[in-house]
Write a protein that holds these residues in place. Structure first.
Motif, mmCIF file in Angstrom:
data_model
loop_
_atom_site.group_PDB
_atom_site.id
_atom_site.type_symbol
_atom_site.label_atom_id
_atom_site.label_comp_id
_atom_site.label_asym_id
_atom_site.label_seq_id
_atom_site.Cartn_x
_atom_site.Cartn_y
_atom_site.Cartn_z
ATOM 1 N N HIS A 263 24.616 57.760 -24.643
ATOM 2 C CA HIS A 263 25.547 56.923 -24.751
ATOM 3 C C HIS A 263 24.826 55.546 -24.324
ATOM 4 O O HIS A 263 23.768 55.539 -23.513
ATOM 5 N N ASN A 264 25.269 54.288 -24.713
ATOM 6 C CA ASN A 264 25.025 53.274 -24.120
ATOM 7 C C ASN A 264 24.892 53.152 -22.397
ATOM 8 O O ASN A 264 24.075 52.423 -22.039
ATOM 9 N N SER A 265 25.685 53.859 -21.911
ATOM 10 C CA SER A 265 26.004 53.681 -20.496
ATOM 11 C C SER A 265 24.639 54.292 -19.943
ATOM 12 O O SER A 265 24.701 54.326 -18.487
ATOM 13 N N GLY A 266 24.009 55.124 -20.615
ATOM 14 C CA GLY A 266 22.986 55.932 -20.076
ATOM 15 C C GLY A 266 21.368 55.404 -20.643
ATOM 16 O O GLY A 266 20.407 56.199 -20.252
ATOM 17 N N HIS A 267 21.532 54.346 -21.281
ATOM 18 C CA HIS A 267 20.193 53.774 -21.589
ATOM 19 C C HIS A 267 19.393 53.386 -20.379
ATOM 20 O O HIS A 267 18.034 53.195 -20.704
ATOM 21 N N TRP A 268 19.948 53.187 -19.454
ATOM 22 C CA TRP A 268 19.009 52.838 -18.048
ATOM 23 C C TRP A 268 18.193 53.898 -17.758
ATOM 24 O O TRP A 268 17.129 53.703 -17.206
ATOM 25 N N THR A 269 18.566 55.072 -18.306
ATOM 26 C CA THR A 269 17.547 56.382 -17.805
ATOM 27 C C THR A 269 16.252 56.507 -18.575
ATOM 28 O O THR A 269 15.249 57.069 -18.215
ATOM 29 N N ILE A 270 16.155 55.620 -19.646
ATOM 30 C CA ILE A 270 14.800 55.586 -20.523
ATOM 31 C C ILE A 270 13.716 55.248 -19.313
ATOM 32 O O ILE A 270 12.424 55.812 -19.445
ATOM 33 N N ASP A 271 14.062 54.302 -18.525
ATOM 34 C CA ASP A 271 12.775 53.779 -17.730
ATOM 35 C C ASP A 271 13.281 54.025 -16.241
ATOM 36 O O ASP A 271 12.382 53.878 -15.377
ATOM 37 N N GLY A 272 14.500 54.146 -16.108
ATOM 38 C CA GLY A 272 15.101 54.230 -14.481
ATOM 39 C C GLY A 272 15.359 55.777 -13.954
ATOM 40 O O GLY A 272 15.627 55.887 -12.811
ATOM 41 N N ALA A 273 15.086 56.837 -14.639
ATOM 42 C CA ALA A 273 15.295 58.151 -14.285
ATOM 43 C C ALA A 273 14.186 59.102 -14.692
ATOM 44 O O ALA A 273 13.273 58.831 -15.565
ATOM 45 N N ALA A 294 16.886 62.389 -11.369
ATOM 46 C CA ALA A 294 16.786 61.396 -9.962
ATOM 47 C C ALA A 294 16.259 60.052 -10.398
ATOM 48 O O ALA A 294 15.395 60.062 -11.463
ATOM 49 N N PRO A 295 16.968 58.955 -9.883
ATOM 50 C CA PRO A 295 16.650 57.910 -10.234
ATOM 51 C C PRO A 295 15.130 57.427 -9.845
ATOM 52 O O PRO A 295 14.657 57.923 -8.812
ATOM 53 N N ARG A 296 14.241 56.585 -10.627
ATOM 54 C CA ARG A 296 13.037 56.327 -10.056
ATOM 55 C C ARG A 296 12.860 55.131 -9.287
ATOM 56 O O ARG A 296 11.999 54.895 -8.739
ATOM 57 N N ALA A 297 13.973 54.318 -9.257
ATOM 58 C CA ALA A 297 13.941 53.194 -8.495
ATOM 59 C C ALA A 297 15.288 53.204 -7.538
ATOM 60 O O ALA A 297 16.360 53.701 -7.979
ATOM 61 N N THR A 298 15.384 52.133 -6.779
ATOM 62 C CA THR A 298 16.555 51.963 -6.029
ATOM 63 C C THR A 298 17.590 51.593 -6.682
ATOM 64 O O THR A 298 18.885 51.945 -6.854
ATOM 65 N N VAL A 345 17.364 45.717 -22.424
ATOM 66 C CA VAL A 345 16.470 45.390 -21.498
ATOM 67 C C VAL A 345 16.785 46.170 -20.352
ATOM 68 O O VAL A 345 17.983 46.270 -19.811
ATOM 69 N N ASN A 346 15.647 47.012 -19.664
ATOM 70 C CA ASN A 346 15.848 47.591 -18.384
ATOM 71 C C ASN A 346 14.911 46.897 -17.360
ATOM 72 O O ASN A 346 13.826 46.801 -17.562
ATOM 73 N N VAL A 347 15.431 46.835 -16.425
ATOM 74 C CA VAL A 347 14.800 46.091 -15.124
ATOM 75 C C VAL A 347 14.935 46.909 -13.750
ATOM 76 O O VAL A 347 16.165 47.170 -13.536
ATOM 77 N N SER A 348 13.968 47.282 -13.170
ATOM 78 C CA SER A 348 14.227 48.278 -11.814
ATOM 79 C C SER A 348 13.792 47.434 -10.642
ATOM 80 O O SER A 348 12.715 46.538 -10.829
ATOM 81 N N GLY A 349 14.159 47.777 -9.276
ATOM 82 C CA GLY A 349 13.568 47.003 -8.314
ATOM 83 C C GLY A 349 14.620 47.531 -7.030
ATOM 84 O O GLY A 349 15.328 48.334 -7.154
ATOM 85 N N ASP A 350 14.199 47.079 -5.959
ATOM 86 C CA ASP A 350 14.872 47.226 -4.663
ATOM 87 C C ASP A 350 15.794 46.131 -4.174
ATOM 88 O O ASP A 350 16.666 46.561 -3.380
ATOM 89 N N ASP A 351 16.041 45.013 -4.972
ATOM 90 C CA ASP A 351 16.999 44.009 -4.539
ATOM 91 C C ASP A 351 17.827 43.911 -5.849
ATOM 92 O O ASP A 351 17.257 43.370 -6.891
ATOM 93 N N LEU A 352 19.136 44.301 -5.755
ATOM 94 C CA LEU A 352 19.786 44.312 -6.837
ATOM 95 C C LEU A 352 20.390 43.007 -7.424
ATOM 96 O O LEU A 352 20.125 42.756 -8.693
ATOM 97 N N ALA A 353 20.425 42.058 -6.859
ATOM 98 C CA ALA A 353 20.658 40.569 -7.227
ATOM 99 C C ALA A 353 19.435 40.207 -7.885
ATOM 100 O O ALA A 353 19.597 39.589 -8.975
ATOM 101 N N ASP A 354 18.228 40.488 -7.543
ATOM 102 C CA ASP A 354 16.994 39.985 -8.157
ATOM 103 C C ASP A 354 17.073 40.642 -9.421
ATOM 104 O O ASP A 354 16.588 40.344 -10.639
ATOM 105 N N VAL A 355 17.133 42.227 -9.262
ATOM 106 C CA VAL A 355 16.982 42.927 -10.616
ATOM 107 C C VAL A 355 18.055 42.517 -11.677
ATOM 108 O O VAL A 355 17.831 42.292 -12.815
ATOM 109 N N ARG A 356 19.282 42.244 -11.275
ATOM 110 C CA ARG A 356 20.522 41.577 -12.363
ATOM 111 C C ARG A 356 19.907 40.276 -12.791
ATOM 112 O O ARG A 356 20.188 40.143 -14.050
#
Length: 379
Positions: A263-273, A294-298, A345-356
């Motif tokens: 599902h679209n709500s899980g596309h983040w898992t391609i790079d983030g899990a 488990a997630p790969r990033a914060t 597009v998937n973006v990962s990192g430790d700072d949520l504001a920056d990632v968004r």
């Protein structure tokens, strides 16, 4: 998007596509053309296959029952899939399982709808029981006249049956992905926040920020209860409303929709899990041990590319790569149309504001909008 995982696991995919130019046909070698309602095409599709699974729910249940009777491993089975195909069936079964849902009723006449609205503050959400997606088949109504055409179509058999639900005063939308094997092994990914724009998912934040631990635990428990109670095999997406507690306690959650597929709500898992939803779905339907979720990033943010001013969003890929080398672009090979979901597009990192912000900037470039950072290489 299932193809890379299948290749890595040594799994051969055969996919039934609506036309030879479809997204799946561009990446899967074995891609016969046919309709999901064509019994002969589906029977040819499953010849020699270990399992049949789905990327949408619009497959005739009687056909799936016949295939299962013939020994085909249909996963999820028709008895489970019907709950994602028919909203009235889904609501009744979730009620039997004790799963919290909005107040609802099946409606076939203006009087029935009027009576329901009178008990919910004069406003409700009418949905077609079958065929709706991405905001289609859903209307917010204040009078039966607002869906007179739907009521008439349902009455004469040219349209789907209808249900009405209370308009939930939710604070945000959440989603939980859960995977289940035929033998019962279950794994969940972190609860995510889903941001909708014009009825379409525009952004997913993983994990959902500022989520109360009790709300998180309730959402995960509901997802597992639904997967087990409906006997789901594969990936299940449970979309939820988060509703504030009137007494100031932990927010509660109500089930909005179900999807028995990646599902679209899980596309983040391609790079983030550790294990993507696509690999996990393959593992589940083939009854292989499930992977780590488990997630790969914060934080990981998935931003959808909804329409573009560019004739071809791939023209902006080099600009995105120059602007943000860590941004992961996934384009679907679809023809550009206004508002159409062309990729993410998937973006990962430790700072949520920056990632968004980075995910939004990359998506803007693919939509043909100016780079907000001003850092992209024009070449």
């Amino acid at each position: 998007m299932m193809t890379p995982a299948a290749t890595a696991l040594g799994i051969h995919l055969r996919v039934l596509v609506e036309d030879a130019a479809s997204s799946a046909a561009q990446v899967v070698v074995d891609a016969p053309v046919g309709a999901a309602s064509d019994a002969d095409a589906i029977r040819r599709l499953v010849e020699g296959a270990d399992a049949l699974t789905f990327e949408h729910e619009h497959v005739p249940n009687d056909l799936l029952d016949r295939l299962a009777a013939d020994g085909v491993a249909v996963r999820p089975g028709a008895h489970a899939l019907v709950h994602a195909q028919d909203k009235a069936v889904m609501r009744r079964r979730l009620g039997e399982l004790g799963v919290p849902c909005p107040a609802w009723a099946a409606v076939a006449t203006p009087d029935e709808l009027t009576d329901f609205l009178a008990g919910t503050g004069g406003v409700g959400v009418v949905k077609t029981t079958r065929g709706g997606y991405d905001g289609k088949g859903v209307r917010v109504v204040r009078a039966a006249a607002d869906v007179a055409d739907w009521l008439a179509a349902a009455a004469d058999g040219t349209g789907a049956a209808l249900i009405v639900e209370e308009k939930v005063p939710f604070t945000r939308e959440l989603a939980v992905l859960v995977a289940r094997r035929p033998g019962g092994e279950v794994r969940t990914w972190p609860v995510v926040e889903s941001v909708q724009r014009d009825g379409v998912c525009a952004e997913v934040v993983a994990p959902a920020p500022d989520l109360h631990p009790a709300t998180r635990d309730a959402a995960l428990d509901i997802a597992v209860r639904v997967a087990e109670g409906l006997d789901v095999t594969g990936v299940l997406a449970v979309e939820l409303f988060e509703v504030a507690d009137e007494d100031g306690g932990a927010p509660r959650v109500l089930v909005n929709e179900l999807a028995m597929r990646p599902h679209n709500s899980g596309h983040w898992t391609i790079d983030g899990a550790v294990t993507s939803q696509f690999e996990q779905h393959l593992r589940a339907v083939l009854d292989l041990p499930l992977g780590d979720t488990a997630p790969r990033a914060t934080w990981t943010v998935m931003a959808n590319v909804l329409g573009s001013a560019l004739d071809d969003p791939t023209d902006a890929v080099a600009q995105v790569a120059a602007s943000d080398p860590a941004a992961k672009v996934h384009l679907y090979g679809k023809e550009v149309r206004p508002g159409r979901k062309l990729g993410h597009v998937n973006v990962s990192g430790d700072d949520l504001a920056d990632v968004r912000a980075r995910a939004a900037a990359a998506t803007a470039l693919l939509r043909g909008e100016p780079d907000p950072t001003g850092e992209a290489d024009p070449a």
